[in-house]
Scaffold this motif. Structure first.
Motif, short mmCIF file in Angstrom:
data_model
loop_
_atom_site.label_atom_id
_atom_site.label_comp_id
_atom_site.label_asym_id
_atom_site.label_seq_id
_atom_site.Cartn_x
_atom_site.Cartn_y
_atom_site.Cartn_z
N GLN A 1 0.84 -1.19 0.00
CA GLN A 1 0.00 0.00 0.00
C GLN A 1 0.88 1.25 0.00
O GLN A 1 1.76 1.39 0.86
CB GLN A 1 -0.90 0.03 1.24
N PRO A 2 0.68 2.14 -0.95
CA PRO A 2 1.47 3.38 -0.96
C PRO A 2 1.08 4.28 0.20
O PRO A 2 0.00 4.14 0.79
CB PRO A 2 1.13 4.00 -2.31
N TRP B 1 1.71 9.90 -0.93
CA TRP B 1 1.83 9.60 -2.36
C TRP B 1 0.47 9.61 -3.02
O TRP B 1 0.30 10.16 -4.12
CB TRP B 1 2.50 8.24 -2.58
N ASP C 1 7.53 5.58 -10.22
CA ASP C 1 6.72 5.07 -9.10
C ASP C 1 5.70 4.04 -9.59
O ASP C 1 4.55 4.04 -9.15
CB ASP C 1 6.02 6.21 -8.37
N GLU D 1 3.79 1.94 -6.96
CA GLU D 1 2.65 2.61 -6.32
C GLU D 1 1.45 2.63 -7.27
O GLU D 1 0.30 2.46 -6.84
CB GLU D 1 3.04 4.03 -5.91
#
Length: 379
Positions: free
Chosen positions: A181-182, A186, A272, A275
């Motif tokens: 889980q980001p 973010w 990223d 994410e």
């Protein structure tokens, strides 16, 4: 057994799957107490390679010129002076120069010669050098079958089955942990950057903006789901190909022409992606040509995120192992849309845990191959 001295050869150390694999094996060699050396023309990853304990030799064996082949004499002197135990060639032109240098050495003084076939190259005598190793590593069953078909033992008697070793690429579970889980920070930044995703189910197509990646099929699938009343948004995650700016313009214009400007978002290149996978309900793989492996399929699956993809090449192998429900025939956008709808409605099995395509397994298998080959020489 004494520590091995291993040389890996490739054109450059900038970015890409071959480069990533080179650094991963170099890191494993150092951790196991062996001496790791990499030869390339250089690049941004040299600093990391050296920081992790390997030595770099700067030499350009990737320039497509007849003069490159003439470097075999200098390379032979290097081999003789360094007394490597294993030479591991990962790309065609460096493999040719290394093979010419290696072939000219006395048989009893040669290091062992290993190649890795990372992809399904065009079939030619030039490409055949990647099958010339005493051991030939292939990154998937798909690549093994490809070279068996196009370089059969009848025409290439040295390429027997016992010389071919399948060592799948792998990922580090710590880099793509299951159920990751980001951070809230973010998520807030990403939603502020792309407000179109707010409250909608996110579908993601990773990959550079090239025609082979299936962006037109992705647009069709998102359009079908929206027409069926599903509140989805599609993320196209990847940078434009500077050599083909017309294709990026083409798909952007199609999105606008079909009224999907609020439903399909171009994020550009992202660092990223982990994410982004984590906030995606489903990731898609729609390449029109079979891939030798399929890292952008494995990464989200390792995190427990469903993937729907065209079942050919290495992607079919990964889906078959971890999420068979996501496999559809190449080009069948109707079936792909139905499978995505199944994912959104939670009508699919859970993604299997990844126990096969692991970085540690890939590293251990490669080092084991080196050791077995060297032991045979000593015996």
């Amino acid at each position: 057994m004494k520590p091995l001295k291993v040389l890996q050869l490739l054109p450059a150390l900038d970015s890409g799957g071959v480069e990533r694999g080179t650094l991963e094996i170099a890191r494993a060699l150092v951790a196991a107490g062996h001496e790791s050396v990499v030869l390339s023309k250089g690049g941004r990853l040299v600093e990391q390679l050296q920081r992790e304990g390997s030595r770099h030799i700067a030499r350009d064996l990737g320039r497509k010129s007849p003069a490159t082949f003439l470097q075999y004499r200098a390379l032979r002197k290097l081999f003789e002076g360094e007394r490597f135990d294993i030479i591991h060639a990962r790309s065609r032109l460096p493999a040719w120069v290394a093979w010419l240098a290696w072939r000219g050495m006395p048989a009893g003084a040669r290091p062992h010669f290993v190649t890795t076939v990372h992809g399904m190259h065009s079939v030619s005598r030039y490409s055949a050098i990647m099958c010339a190793g005493e051991r030939v590593i292939v990154v998937s069953d798909t690549v093994r079958d490809y070279i068996r078909t196009h370089y059969p033992p009848g025409r290439w008697p040295h390429l027997t089955d016992e010389r071919i070793t399948v060592i799948p690429r792998g990922i580090d579970p710590a880099e793509f942990p299951r159920e990751y889980q980001p951070s809230d920070e973010w998520v807030a930044r990403f939603r502020a950057e792309f407000p179109q995703i707010a409250g909608r189910k996110v579908l993601t197509l990773p990959g550079r903006l090239t025609r082979l990646k299936g962006h037109h099929d992705f647009i069709t699938i998102v359009g079908k789901l929206v027409a069926d009343g599903l509140d989805v948004v599609g993320l196209i995650v990847g940078g434009e190909d500077p050599k083909r700016p017309g294709y990026a313009k083409e798909i952007r214009e199609r999105v606008q022409a079909e009224g999907l400007g609020e439903r399909i978002v171009f994020t550009g290149h992202r660092s990223d992606v982990r994410e982004i996978y984590a906030v995606s309900e489903c990731v898609l793989s729609l390449s029109s040509t079979p891939e030798s492996f399929g890292r952008t399929v494995l990464e989200p699956l390792a995190m427990g995120r469903p993937v729907v993809g065209y079942a050919h090449g290495g992607v079919a192998e990964i889906l078959g192992e971890l999420f068979a429900h996501g496999a559809v025939a190449k080009g069948d956008v109707e079936a792909a849309a139905r499978r995505v709808a199944d994912v959104l409605a939670a009508r699919t099995p859970v993604v299997e845990h990844n126990t096969r395509f692991l970085l540690a397994k890939m590293q251990a298998a490669t080092l084991s191959l080196y050791s077995r080959l060297h032991s045979q020489h000593r015996a």
